[in-house]
Design an enzyme around this catalytic site. Structure first.
Site, PDB file in Angstrom:
ATOM      1  N   ALA A   1      -8.502  19.674   8.252  1.00 16.42           N
ATOM      2  CA  ALA A   1      -8.895  20.027   6.873  1.00 16.42           C
ATOM      3  C   ALA A   1      -7.756  19.987   5.867  1.00 16.42           C
ATOM      4  CB  ALA A   1      -9.605  21.383   6.815  1.00 16.42           C
ATOM      5  N   ALA A   2      -6.578  19.468   6.258  1.00 18.05           N
ATOM      6  CA  ALA A   2      -5.491  19.351   5.267  1.00 18.05           C
ATOM      7  C   ALA A   2      -5.932  18.424   4.127  1.00 18.05           C
ATOM      8  CB  ALA A   2      -4.227  18.820   5.931  1.00 18.05           C
ATOM      9  N   GLY A   3      -6.599  17.325   4.478  1.00 13.66           N
ATOM     10  CA  GLY A   3      -7.085  16.405   3.444  1.00 13.66           C
ATOM     11  C   GLY A   3      -8.131  17.067   2.562  1.00 13.66           C
ATOM     12  N   ASP A   4      -8.933  17.934   3.153  1.00 13.86           N
ATOM     13  CA  ASP A   4      -9.971  18.634   2.366  1.00 13.86           C
ATOM     14  C   ASP A   4      -9.315  19.594   1.368  1.00 13.86           C
ATOM     15  OD1 ASP A   4     -11.911  17.324   3.843  1.00 13.86           O
ATOM     16  OD2 ASP A   4     -11.898  18.872   5.397  1.00 13.86           O
TER      17      ASP A   4
END
Ligand code: RIB
Length: 313
Positions: free
Chosen positions: A249-252
């Protein structure tokens, strides 16, 4: 105050720490299983709300305990969940292997996410106003994301597409996108080229993506930061150095922070730098929605590291 409408998926994430990804036919022991609220759409909604934005989530859950768990998590983050419908059957889920360096490998079972239709989205975006933002990903049917972007463009809202997970798209699929935020894999899928390996290739890829419609492209480069491209020449935006334990979820979180800061009036580069910092905080914690930072945590990291402009290392 403007509203961020997130149109996308909700998944229960079943995460297991592993030493490495198992080979075909192999059984490996893993660490303790953890269940986290996840899904690219829901993660972006929760992260944006935690950063202080007014957020409405539009998505679909099943008629099960996982669906209730996912709703509760978004409510606790402060997200308006009135745009989430329920279908008979299971909610979406994701099976995640988390590696010792924080990297991961994910398989998604879309379930209810696959039942979010263009007509659902039309009804649930009825309150959309000029100046709002619509943030989409590709974990729901492509025609549903396309409808959301079309409706948003017609209403004068800003449109951001995170083209994740990587899927081939029709030639005109990006025409209603203002800002496209692929990672290297998604960039390669969209252009039919190998992933960019250096600054010159990343800059060329960002320009090639802009030629498909988006006014701006922010290419996410993981621990190398990101690259911002608009009518000006592409610029590298530096990463923040942290100890990663789980990059899920880093991209989220990056997308959420970008939408929040652009909505607050930041220019593209400032918003992208803020988003790099938010994503960096998120990788220091386990899980998807559980890893999203609040505003004070991001500002603390920003204060620790002054801007260092330059090409991507
Ligand atoms: O981007 C991370 C997310 O991808 C996880 O939460 C998982 O649900 C998958 O959708």
């Amino acid at each position: 105050m403007s509203t961020i409408y997130v149109v996308g998926s909700l998944n229960a994430d079943y995460a297991v720490p592993v030493e490495r990804i198992p080979r075909v036919g192999e059984t490996l022991p893993g660490g303790d299983l953890a269940v986290y609220p996840g899904g690219k759409g829901a993660n972006q909604a929760a992260a944006a709300a935690r950063l202080g934005a007014a957020v409405r989530m539009i998505g679909q859950i099943g008629a099960d305990a996982a669906g209730r768990f996912l709703l509760d998590s978004l409510r606790a983050a402060g997200v308006d969940v009135s745009g989430i419908g329920a279908s008979p059957g299971a909610s979406g889920s994701a099976l995640i292997y988390v590696l010792p360096d924080g990297g991961n490998s994910i398989v998604v079972s879309p379930a209810a996410n696959a039942r979010l239709t263009p007509s659902d989205v039309r009804g649930r975006l009825a309150g959309l106003r000029r100046g709002d933002c619509v943030l989409c990903q590709l974990e729901t049917p492509l025609e549903t994301a396309a409808a959301a972007l079309r409706i948003a463009r017609a209403a004068g809202a800003k449109t951001i597409l995170d083209p994740a997970p990587a899927r081939p798209l029709a030639a005109d699929a990006l025409r209603d996108v203002d800002i496209l935020t692929p990672n290297e894999t998604e960039c390669a899928m969209l252009l039919g080229t190998p992933p960019p390996a250096n600054h010159a290739q990343a800059a060329a890829a960002a320009n090639a993506l802009r030629a498909l419609g988006p006014a701006a492209v922010v290419l996410k480069l993981g621990e190398r930061g990101c690259l911002a491209a608009d009518e000006r020449a592409p610029r590298a935006i530096e990463p923040f150095r942290v100890e990663a334990v789980d990059t899920t979820a880093a991209g989220d979180t990056f997308n959420a922070a970008l939408a929040v800061r652009l909505g607050a009036g930041d220019a593209l580069d400032a918003a992208a730098r803020w988003a790099n910092a938010a994503a960096a905080v998120s990788v220091t914690r386990q899980g998807a929605q559980t890893s999203a930072p609040n505003r004070a945590e991001v500002e603390k990291l920003l204060a620790r590291q002054p801007p260092t402009p330059g090409p991507i290392p």
